[in-house]
Design a protein around this motif. Structure first.
Motif: not given
Length: 253
Positions: A120-148
């Motif tokens: 599935s598709k999941v959004v995370v904030p730009r400062g989230l610990d990258d390691s927390w999403m290492n086991s997820f096989s879906g699509e991760v979108s990062v929401d960041a200033p200028g890239q909202e």
């Protein structure tokens, strides 16, 4: 919320406001303070003395409903729960609010992945610990200033994963502060599923302890369970104002 929890919370509110069970306001310094009468339908109201008298009194200020509250009231600022009792209290309140609670020790990556639909598709904030999403096989979108992500893009996300700033055990409330690991408010309101990570070190007992840890000018979001309302025919409807599902991952670190 259980009757015991409700009575405890209301009792503390009354204590903080300086009033007895019947609504009579009291002064911690000098005993009972006259409550006065609320404004009448004609707009008249009872006088509580001149401004000079108020300044001389020093402590008493008008309260809602025409009463008086003492500014020097001895507010409860520190809770009594700690250790496992504190964590169990938070879990009890969260479950009471129909949140799903998961407790892990160490890396929460596997638990987070298990809560998300594979692919599935999941959004995370730009400062989230990258390691927390290492086991997820879906699509991760990062929401960041200028890239909202736009609202339609957020609506297309199956879930959002964030950290948290503070968790208040007595009220079962999780607070997000708009920091890089919590993200902006929109990303936690539009997706239908919110996975929120709470560190044990960030759990406090009562609201004043939580507020003391927060920056007052931050964009604070207080979450007490998944979004729900009973405005329509007193029937509980979830997902109206935000995520329908709230998974809270409590991490022992």
């Amino acid at each position: 919320m259980t009757d015991t929890a409700r009575e405890e919370i209301l009792g503390r509110i009354n204590q903080a406001l300086g009033r007895r069970g019947g609504g009579e306001y009291v002064s911690s310094a000098s005993g009972t303070v006259p409550t006065g009468s609320p404004p009448s339908a004609t707009g008249s109201e009872q006088s509580h003395g001149t401004s000079g008298e108020a300044e001389a009194a020093g402590a008493d200020i008008p309260a809602a409903g025409g009463g008086m509250v003492n500014q020097s009231a001895d507010y409860l600022r520190t809770g009594t729960h700690e250790g496992e009792d504190l964590i169990e209290l938070l879990i009890d309140r969260l479950v009471d609010y129909k949140a799903n609670v998961h407790r892990v020790s160490g890396d929460p990556a596997a638990t987070i992945a298990g809560l998300l639909d594979s692919g599935s598709k999941v959004v995370v904030p730009r400062g989230l610990d990258d390691s927390w999403m290492n086991s997820f096989s879906g699509e991760v979108s990062v929401d960041a200033p200028g890239q909202e992500l736009s609202i339609p893009e957020l609506d297309a996300q199956a879930a959002v994963v964030t950290a948290s700033a503070v968790a208040i055990a007595q009220t079962g409330t999780i607070v997000l502060d708009g920091s890089p690991e919590c993200g902006r408010r929109a990303i936690t309101l539009v997706p239908d599923h919110h996975v929120c990570v709470v560190r044990v070190a960030d759990i406090v007992d009562i609201v004043p302890e939580g507020i003391a840890r927060l920056t007052p000018t931050a964009a604070l979001t207080f979450i007490s369970g998944p979004s729900a309302t009973s405005d329509i025919e007193l029937k509980r409807v979830e997902g109206v104002h935000g995520p329908r599902t709230l998974d809270v991952v409590i991490v022992d670190t």
